[in-house]
Design a protein around this motif. Structure first.
Motif, PDB file in Angstrom:
ATOM      1  N   VAL A 488       0.824  -1.196   0.000  1.00  0.00           N
ATOM      2  CA  VAL A 488       0.000   0.000   0.000  1.00  0.00           C
ATOM      3  C   VAL A 488       0.864   1.253   0.000  1.00  0.00           C
ATOM      4  O   VAL A 488       0.482   2.288  -0.571  1.00  0.00           O
ATOM      5  N   LYS A 489       2.063   1.220   0.587  1.00  0.00           N
ATOM      6  CA  LYS A 489       2.962   2.373   0.537  1.00  0.00           C
ATOM      7  C   LYS A 489       3.484   2.612  -0.878  1.00  0.00           C
ATOM      8  O   LYS A 489       3.625   3.758  -1.312  1.00  0.00           O
ATOM      9  N   HIS A 490       3.770   1.543  -1.584  1.00  0.00           N
ATOM     10  CA  HIS A 490       4.211   1.711  -2.975  1.00  0.00           C
ATOM     11  C   HIS A 490       3.088   2.279  -3.838  1.00  0.00           C
ATOM     12  O   HIS A 490       3.349   3.087  -4.754  1.00  0.00           O
ATOM     13  N   PHE A 491       1.850   1.883  -3.566  1.00  0.00           N
ATOM     14  CA  PHE A 491       0.727   2.481  -4.292  1.00  0.00           C
ATOM     15  C   PHE A 491       0.639   3.976  -4.013  1.00  0.00           C
ATOM     16  O   PHE A 491       0.385   4.781  -4.929  1.00  0.00           O
ATOM     17  N   ALA A 492       0.844   4.364  -2.761  1.00  0.00           N
ATOM     18  CA  ALA A 492       0.802   5.788  -2.409  1.00  0.00           C
ATOM     19  C   ALA A 492       1.913   6.561  -3.114  1.00  0.00           C
ATOM     20  O   ALA A 492       1.704   7.693  -3.571  1.00  0.00           O
ATOM     21  N   LEU A 493       3.117   5.972  -3.210  1.00  0.00           N
ATOM     22  CA  LEU A 493       4.211   6.657  -3.907  1.00  0.00           C
ATOM     23  C   LEU A 493       3.922   6.782  -5.401  1.00  0.00           C
ATOM     24  O   LEU A 493       4.271   7.792  -6.027  1.00  0.00           O
ATOM     25  N   ASP A 494       3.304   5.764  -5.995  1.00  0.00           N
ATOM     26  CA  ASP A 494       2.923   5.871  -7.410  1.00  0.00           C
ATOM     27  C   ASP A 494       1.913   6.987  -7.623  1.00  0.00           C
ATOM     28  O   ASP A 494       1.976   7.716  -8.636  1.00  0.00           O
ATOM     29  N   ILE A 495       0.975   7.141  -6.703  1.00  0.00           N
ATOM     30  CA  ILE A 495       0.009   8.239  -6.810  1.00  0.00           C
ATOM     31  C   ILE A 495       0.724   9.577  -6.720  1.00  0.00           C
ATOM     32  O   ILE A 495       0.445  10.506  -7.493  1.00  0.00           O
ATOM     33  N   ALA A 496       1.669   9.695  -5.772  1.00  0.00           N
ATOM     34  CA  ALA A 496       2.413  10.951  -5.622  1.00  0.00           C
ATOM     35  C   ALA A 496       3.219  11.275  -6.872  1.00  0.00           C
ATOM     36  O   ALA A 496       3.325  12.437  -7.274  1.00  0.00           O
ATOM     37  N   GLU A 497       3.793  10.262  -7.520  1.00  0.00           N
ATOM     38  CA  GLU A 497       4.581  10.498  -8.729  1.00  0.00           C
ATOM     39  C   GLU A 497       3.728  11.069  -9.850  1.00  0.00           C
ATOM     40  O   GLU A 497       4.193  11.889 -10.651  1.00  0.00           O
ATOM     41  N   GLN A 498       2.452  10.665  -9.923  1.00  0.00           N
ATOM     42  CA  GLN A 498       1.569  11.176 -10.963  1.00  0.00           C
ATOM     43  C   GLN A 498       0.964  12.532 -10.609  1.00  0.00           C
ATOM     44  O   GLN A 498       0.598  13.302 -11.505  1.00  0.00           O
ATOM     45  N   LEU A 499       0.904  12.854  -9.321  1.00  0.00           N
ATOM     46  CA  LEU A 499       0.288  14.115  -8.910  1.00  0.00           C
ATOM     47  C   LEU A 499       1.266  15.275  -8.898  1.00  0.00           C
ATOM     48  O   LEU A 499       0.898  16.413  -9.198  1.00  0.00           O
ATOM     49  N   THR A 500       2.527  15.040  -8.493  1.00  0.00           N
ATOM     50  CA  THR A 500       3.467  16.144  -8.284  1.00  0.00           C
ATOM     51  C   THR A 500       3.701  17.014  -9.519  1.00  0.00           C
ATOM     52  O   THR A 500       3.963  18.209  -9.357  1.00  0.00           O
ATOM     53  N   SER A 530      10.217   7.909  -4.923  1.00  0.00           N
ATOM     54  CA  SER A 530      10.212   9.175  -4.188  1.00  0.00           C
ATOM     55  C   SER A 530      11.054  10.221  -4.892  1.00  0.00           C
ATOM     56  O   SER A 530      10.664  11.392  -5.004  1.00  0.00           O
ATOM     57  N   MET A 531      12.224   9.830  -5.405  1.00  0.00           N
ATOM     58  CA  MET A 531      13.094  10.795  -6.078  1.00  0.00           C
ATOM     59  C   MET A 531      12.467  11.286  -7.380  1.00  0.00           C
ATOM     60  O   MET A 531      12.566  12.469  -7.718  1.00  0.00           O
ATOM     61  N   ARG A 532      11.821  10.394  -8.111  1.00  0.00           N
ATOM     62  CA  ARG A 532      11.148  10.830  -9.328  1.00  0.00           C
ATOM     63  C   ARG A 532       9.981  11.762  -9.016  1.00  0.00           C
ATOM     64  O   ARG A 532       9.733  12.731  -9.744  1.00  0.00           O
ATOM     65  N   ALA A 533       9.256  11.471  -7.933  1.00  0.00           N
ATOM     66  CA  ALA A 533       8.145  12.340  -7.549  1.00  0.00           C
ATOM     67  C   ALA A 533       8.633  13.723  -7.155  1.00  0.00           C
ATOM     68  O   ALA A 533       8.024  14.744  -7.501  1.00  0.00           O
ATOM     69  N   ILE A 534       9.763  13.817  -6.443  1.00  0.00           N
ATOM     70  CA  ILE A 534      10.299  15.121  -6.038  1.00  0.00           C
ATOM     71  C   ILE A 534      10.811  15.885  -7.246  1.00  0.00           C
ATOM     72  O   ILE A 534      10.614  17.105  -7.365  1.00  0.00           O
ATOM     73  N   SER A 535      11.482  15.176  -8.169  1.00  0.00           N
ATOM     74  CA  SER A 535      12.049  15.860  -9.340  1.00  0.00           C
ATOM     75  C   SER A 535      10.965  16.411 -10.255  1.00  0.00           C
ATOM     76  O   SER A 535      11.219  17.347 -11.019  1.00  0.00           O
ATOM     77  N   ARG A 536       9.755  15.857 -10.215  1.00  0.00           N
ATOM     78  CA  ARG A 536       8.699  16.276 -11.125  1.00  0.00           C
ATOM     79  C   ARG A 536       7.737  17.281 -10.519  1.00  0.00           C
ATOM     80  O   ARG A 536       6.693  17.571 -11.117  1.00  0.00           O
TER      81      ARG A 536
END
Length: 950
Positions: A488-500, A530-536
């Protein structure tokens, strides 16, 4: 781009667009022309070839068609468009593919250039688009230059597009022999059934129908038909399908079969103008009758009997019977909102499937309340591990005293402080009750549904404005580190990567701080996402992502991850550093957190990541072939002595092998080769070894050279010439056994007022060297073959030599060393015993090989532009590394650390700033990469300009 490889591994030219000024002006003219004409236009149509799709250069196609006489002339030649496609660099191996390619090329010219060609080349108004662009080029409507509306309609009638008139039909009196002669079967003549209107009632009685075939009724019908004959219209066509159908119906109603139609020549034509009423299609609906549906009527009788007896129906009608209910989307949404565990399990199970299968069309904006329902279900995960029941409030100002109530309008700014205050429940990682597992499964499915749906850009933009989702991500990512929560944490990170990419976040944003905390994890997947989400962050917005307040430990970890042999992780780290170093304040923090003097050399090392050595041969001078000559070289002295004592025809064979070679494109006259042979051995006539006759000599040439043959040719304006085709005279003789080439002595011999070359041939450099010393320098050899090294006054008179043009005092050893530069070395032989000499494997002597130069360079991963395949662009890790280096070189001079370093220099410290300190040790490598890597050359050049300007 290098030429493509065609059949047989040969280089072929591939069609490409030459974007010149003439091309741009031509395309603009075409755009304006088609806008005025109202026809669609595609500037760069695509065609499939054997080397992939290519974009058609309409300017080159236009010029090529004009050179061949124009569109109409080109259509007259069979396979002309296929040959034109090959000339333009469009290739196909099989005939089927070439036929399709040539047709599409013809179609592109027809649609986009044909009308322009008529106006541009002939100054005429092109035909209307209805008969030109809107028709296929395969239509047989004649040349486009002479095409008009009138001849277009005529050709359409000939091709069968319109119904032929009465005059166009073949007359009925055409003899059958004509049909047989044309190879067709004999056709039956058209039936002529007279028109018989019905005068009786529309529905006949049983009595009338039973008497239908009686003579009385037939006579009555005939009487009615006779009465209506004078009312027939003038243009009535008795052969029309409608008339035939009516006649057949009338025949069934009782028309007399003995009726004989009147003679067509004497009959009245007043009925030919009658136009029968068209048939009207009436929709039919079956009606239940006791005959076709007895069960329905028996059911009705049973119900009537039960009602009369006062009995209730055995099967009462259930509410909603006959209604299919809502669709699956509405059903899942309402089940999710119901709060019933069984209904929610049903809904979430189907929502996961729908989000996987219909993710490209399943949008939140089409189902109001779906996003809020999924988020509320996901927030229930907090009650499993903490003593809290998260609730979302969508009204007014929130009560900050209740930490369980989240702000649904503006987001909860202190969500991290609230999570830190929550007491934790004692939950075993590997053993849970069934109710706990079922709740966790439903929560995981709700978050998975959100994750699948935000993969669609429209859903990601929609959810970026739903603030409770950010609170849900923070809550999920701050849950305890248990294995049951990894998914479920990996799902949350995938959501963050698409939202950021659609969010603006500063350093105080809870989600930003949460993602930075994830970089301290030991899970590779967590770090990458996490790094991809922050960079985007705000990548698709106008705002700038400053990435402020990144902890020093995170920067140190990123530098350590760059040392790993993990391309995906290195790529994510370099993307993060590119965004981070774009801000001057961040470069200041980077200088304090890590040792940049070790980081920069490593980034320079990544410039060659995945590089490979590429070699290419460049032709400086093409291969040249010397023209054939009638002059035959003279025999060397040693060969002359050997062949003089040889019997015929062996002597002829060896003489030909020494002085001639095969060449299919050359020839020599028979008189020239015969005179040369006579000049070599003619003095032997009358001795014991006489020469051959001319006829025998010519025949022997074909025995020595298989492809040589005697021929008679006649040139323009001259008589017959007798030649031998397939051979040519050598410039220098060769040994008939070893095939080693003799060398001609080019020492200038002075005789009186004239000078000429020595022109003696010698086999090997040693014999040539001794000949020069003895014959031209007058040096005496001792009995053991040695000479005295004494001083002499002489000069080098070798043709073209300028070393010693005037008499010079020197030692003999010095002069002989110089003479050896004109004499070739002995040919190298193979170390294997019994191998043939290298001279036997030499190429043709009359061909001067091409001068080539081999270029080698370093090539990293590149990508090519689809519109310009020749343009190579850098990509991957090397590109990211050079962009990070360029950001450092640009911004490090603007930091406070740069000023402190310059102050230390004024106080006697090391000179230069940070650029001098960081890039001076790697300057040589940067120049090397700029020289050898064509794709990175432009980036390295800009980097060096930043460093050297400092």
């Amino acid at each position: 781009m290098a030429p493509a490889r065609g059949p047989g591994n040969t280089e072929v030219y591939v069609h490409e667009i030459e974007r010149t000024t003439e091309y741009a002006d031509f395309i603009q003219k075409l755009i304006a022309f088609h806008e005025k004409r109202g026809t669609p236009f595609e500037p760069e149509p695509r065609l499939p070839t054997m080397h992939g799709h290519v974009h058609v250069d309409l300017y080159r196609l236009y010029k090529a068609v004009i050179e061949k006489g124009g569109y109409d002339e080109l259509n007259k030649v069979q396979k002309a468009w296929g040959l034109l496609a090959g000339e333009l660099g469009m290739h196909y191996v099989d005939s089927k593919g070439m036929g399709q390619l040539s047709f599409q090329l013809k179609q592109d010219f027809y649609r986009y250039l044909c009308a322009f060609w008529i106006q541009d080349q002939y100054g005429k108004e092109p035909p209307p688009r209805e008969i030109l662009e809107q028709q296929s080029c395969a239509s047989k409507h004649g040349p486009v230059l002479t095409r008009t509306v009138e001849n277009f309609k005529a050709s359409a009638r000939r091709s069968g597009e319109e119904t032929p008139t009465k005059e166009d039909r073949q007359p009925d009196s055409t003899p059958a022999s004509g049909n047989r002669a044309s190879g067709r079967l004999r056709e039956a003549p058209p039936q002529r059934v007279p028109f018989q209107p019905e005068t009786g009632p529309s529905r006949q009685t049983r009595h009338a129908s039973s008497q239908h075939g009686t003579p009385t009724s037939n006579a009555s019908h005939n009487t009615h038909g006779a009465q209506h004959n004078h009312l027939l219209p003038q243009h009535h066509n008795p052969n029309s399908p409608i008339h035939i159908i009516q006649a057949q119906q009338n025949a069934l109603r009782g028309v007399s079969s003995s009726y004989t139609p009147a003679n067509s020549e004497t009959a009245s034509r007043l009925g030919e103008s009658f136009d029968p009423r068209p048939l009207i299609t009436v929709p039919l609906r079956p009606v239940n009758t006791p005959g076709n549906n007895p069960e329905e009527f028996s059911k009705r009788q049973r119900q009537l009997r039960m009602q009369a007896a006062g009995l209730a129906s055995a099967r009462p009608v259930m509410p909603g019977a006959g209604f299919d209910g809502p669709n699956i989307y509405t059903r899942c949404l309402q089940s999710l909102r119901s709060g019933i565990p069984a209904e929610q399990s049903f809904a979430l199970n189907h929502l996961v499937k729908i989000s996987y299968e219909r993710g490209d069309k399943y949008k939140f904006e089409s189902f109001l309340g779906l996003a809020e329902g999924l988020i509320e279900k996901g927030l229930e995960i907090g009650s499993l591990f903490h003593d809290v029941d998260w609730q979302v409030a969508y009204f007014g100002e929130q009560d900050s005293s209740n930490i369980a109530v989240l702000d649904g309008l503006n987001g909860t700014d202190d969500i991290l402080e609230r999570i830190a205050k929550l007491p934790r429940k004692s939950v075993l990682d590997y053993m849970q009750p069934a109710e706990f597992s079922d709740r966790l499964l439903r929560i995981t499915e709700s978050i998975l549904t959100i994750r699948n749906m935000v993969m669609l850009v429209e859903n990601a933009i929609y959810m970026a404005e739903v603030y409770p989702l950010k609170d849900l991500l923070c809550i999920v990512l701050h849950l305890p580190n248990l294995e049951m929560l990894v998914e479920v944490k990996h799902f949350a990170l995938d959501i963050a990567e698409q939202l950021t990419p659609w969010l603006m976040m500063d350093s105080t944003d809870p989600l930003y701080q949460t993602l930075l905390n994830q970089l301290g994890s030991s899970d590779r997947g967590t770090i990458l996402t996490s790094m991809r989400a922050i960079s985007r962050i705000s990548m698709n917005l106008d705002a700038t992502n400053k990435l402020q307040n990144v902890p020093a430990v995170v920067l140190q970890n990123i530098m350590n991850w760059l040392l790993l042999n993990d391309e995906e992780l290195m790529d994510a780290c370099l993307d993060f550093l590119y965004q981070y170093t774009a801000v001057v304040a961040n470069v200041e923090s980077l200088l304090k957190a890590v040792d940049m003097e070790h980081v920069v050399p490593h980034l320079v090392r990544l410039l060659a990541h995945g590089a490979k050595r590429v070699k290419e041969d460049k032709i400086l001078e093409p291969e040249r072939k010397a023209p054939c000559s009638e002059e035959v070289a003279s025999l060397p002295q040693d060969l002359q002595e050997q062949l003089t004592n040889t019997d015929e025809p062996t002597r002829c064979f060896r003489w030909l092998q020494s002085l001639f070679e095969e060449d299919s494109e050359s020839h020599i006259t028979q008189i020239a080769i015969w005179q040369a042979y006579q000049g070599s051995f003619g003095a032997l006539a009358g001795g014991v070894r006489n020469t051959l006759s001319a006829a025998d000599f010519i025949r022997n040439v074909s025995h020595v050279f298989v492809n040589a043959r005697a021929q008679i040719i006649r040139g323009p304006g001259e008589g017959q010439r007798f030649i031998i085709e397939g051979i040519r005279a050598r410039k220098s003789p060769v040994d008939y056994e070893t095939k080693e080439e003799y060398m001609r002595c080019q020492w200038q011999v002075v005789k009186g007022p004239f000078s000429k070359r020595c022109n003696h041939f010698y086999l090997g450099g040693e014999k040539m060297w001794r000949h020069i010393l003895a014959a031209h320098l007058r040096v005496t050899f001792s009995d053991d073959g040695e000479v005295e090294d004494k001083e002499i006054t002489t000069f080098c008179d070798w043709l073209g030599c300028v070393k010693y043009p005037k008499p010079t005092r020197m030692k003999l050893s010095e002069l002989t060393r110089h003479i050896k530069t004109h004499v070739p070395a002995a040919p190298k032989r193979s170390l294997t015993d019994g191998s043939e000499p290298l001279a036997k494997r030499q190429k043709r002597s009359y061909v001067t090989p091409a001068k080539a130069m081999t270029l080698a360079w370093e090539q990293t991963i590149i990508t090519r532009d689809e519109r310009n395949p020749k343009l190579e662009q850098a990509a991957g890790i090397p590109l990211s590394a050079v962009l990070v280096l360029r950001n450092i070189a640009r911004n490090v001079v603007k930091t406070e650390a740069e000023e402190e370093l310059l102050k230390q220099h004024e106080m006697g410290g090391e000179g230069g700033g940070w650029n001098e300190k960081l890039f001076r040790p790697v300057m040589v490598r940067l120049f090397e990469v700029m020289t050898e890597n064509k794709a990175l050359a432009g980036y390295i050049t800009s980097l060096l300009q930043l460093v050297q300007d400092d």
